[in-house]
Write an enzyme that holds these catalytic residues in place. Structure first.
Site, PDB file in Angstrom:
ATOM      1  N   SER A   1       0.899  -1.150   0.007  1.00 48.78           N
ATOM      2  CA  SER A   1       0.020  -0.122  -0.125  1.00 48.78           C
ATOM      3  C   SER A   1       1.125   1.218   0.010  1.00 48.78           C
ATOM      4  O   SER A   1       1.660   1.484  -0.915  1.00 48.78           O
ATOM      5  CB  SER A   1      -1.013   0.036   1.338  1.00 48.78           C
ATOM      6  OG  SER A   1      -1.936   1.014   1.233  1.00 48.78           O
ATOM      7  N   ASP A  35     -10.110  -4.485  -4.677  1.00 42.11           N
ATOM      8  CA  ASP A  35      -9.378  -3.616  -3.892  1.00 42.11           C
ATOM      9  C   ASP A  35     -10.339  -2.579  -3.557  1.00 42.11           C
ATOM     10  O   ASP A  35     -10.590  -1.723  -4.629  1.00 42.11           O
ATOM     11  CB  ASP A  35      -7.939  -3.221  -4.132  1.00 42.11           C
ATOM     12  CG  ASP A  35      -7.259  -2.508  -3.212  1.00 42.11           C
ATOM     13  OD1 ASP A  35      -7.934  -1.879  -2.183  1.00 42.11           O
ATOM     14  OD2 ASP A  35      -6.009  -2.523  -3.281  1.00 42.11           O
ATOM     15  N   HIS A  45      -7.732  -5.442  -0.532  1.00 45.10           N
ATOM     16  CA  HIS A  45      -6.322  -4.871  -0.463  1.00 45.10           C
ATOM     17  C   HIS A  45      -5.493  -5.317   0.590  1.00 45.10           C
ATOM     18  O   HIS A  45      -4.293  -5.007   0.400  1.00 45.10           O
ATOM     19  CB  HIS A  45      -7.012  -3.313   0.451  1.00 45.10           C
ATOM     20  CG  HIS A  45      -5.887  -2.280   0.436  1.00 45.10           C
ATOM     21  ND1 HIS A  45      -5.314  -1.737  -0.610  1.00 45.10           N
ATOM     22  CD2 HIS A  45      -5.452  -1.729   1.756  1.00 45.10           C
ATOM     23  CE1 HIS A  45      -4.342  -0.830  -0.278  1.00 45.10           C
ATOM     24  NE2 HIS A  45      -4.363  -0.743   1.253  1.00 45.10           N
TER      25      HIS A  45
END
Length: 250
Positions: free
Chosen positions: A101, A197, A227
């Site tokens: 991320s 996601d 995610h």
């Protein structure tokens, strides 16, 4: 479970970390926004490192996990300094950066800043420039709150603590944006991205791949992947991708 070690940086962060000694290339895991080094992806890579005898480091940025400081005082630029300090002082030789991320954003910046050391990169739901699209998604009231009060609290789907978005974070994010044009990296890059996601559109991975100037770039789209990408099958995929990159660098 072993206790964390700590490193004092020249810019003021007391970084908590775990280091596994071993052969190169080494692997450094860079976590996400309000995440820490105890997540399943970092631990899966650490287990792989111990099993195969290669070097590995996981750590907490300032204001994350066990490291010093307040989260709300952090910015992309400061967390990049933390990552560079880890690379410079806790690793030797060629490194593979694995960024989850926000960690994918910091990994891209770190790879550009340490070209002689970073020899491959893996992004997991990589979110470069996420502060830009978050700003665009805010309401006028929320933007005014940030501009006048300096911060905004937003509920998180990933834990009890709300996200803290500060004016400094947005302003610094603009200065450190990386996915708005060519990304001059000529190293193997693997981008693993879930198609379901809710936080990072899968098209982000395609844009990163298009912007990287090197030729050895692959995007792995995970149908229905979220995610976190932390299911057993996701962790096995991550370990396999990193192992293949390490083998190619030996």
């Amino acid at each position: 479970m072993t206790e964390s070690s700590f490193m004092e940086t020249e810019h003021g962060t007391k970084i908590a970390y775990h280091r596994t000694n071993g052969a190169g290339p080494g692997v450094v895991f860079l976590g996400g926004f309000m995440s820490d080094m105890e997540g399943s992806k970092a631990l899966a890579l650490e287990e792989q490192a111990r099993r195969e005898g290669h070097a590995f480091v996981r750590f907490d940025y300032q204001g994350h996990g066990q490291s010093s400081g307040e989260f709300a005082d952090g910015t992309i630029g400061l967390w990049l300094k933390d990552a560079l300090a880890v690379i410079d002082r806790l690793t030797t030789g060629p490194q593979i950066l694995v960024g989850s991320s926000m960690g994918g954003w910091i990994a891209l910046l770190a790879a550009k800043a340490r070209r002689a050391r970073v020899k491959a990169l893996v992004g997991l739901a990589a979110a470069p420039d996420f502060t830009l699209w978050h700003w665009d998604a805010l309401t006028e009231v929320e933007r005014n709150t940030i501009l006048t009060e300096g911060r905004l609290l937003v509920p998180s789907d990933y834990g009890p603590d709300p996200y803290v978005f500060t004016r400094d974070l947005f302003e610094d994010g603009w200065r450190n944006r990386v996915n708005h044009g060519p990304i001059h990296l000529d190293i193997p890059v693997r981008l693993i991205q879930g198609t379901a996601d809710p936080d990072v559109p899968w098209q982000t991975a395609m844009r990163i791949a298009d912007n990287i100037t090197g030729e050895d770039v692959e995007v792995v789209l995970v149908p229905g992947g979220d995610h976190r990408l932390s299911r057993d099958v996701d962790l096995a995929r991550l370990v396999r991708v990193v192992a293949n990159l390490a083998e190619g660098l030996r």
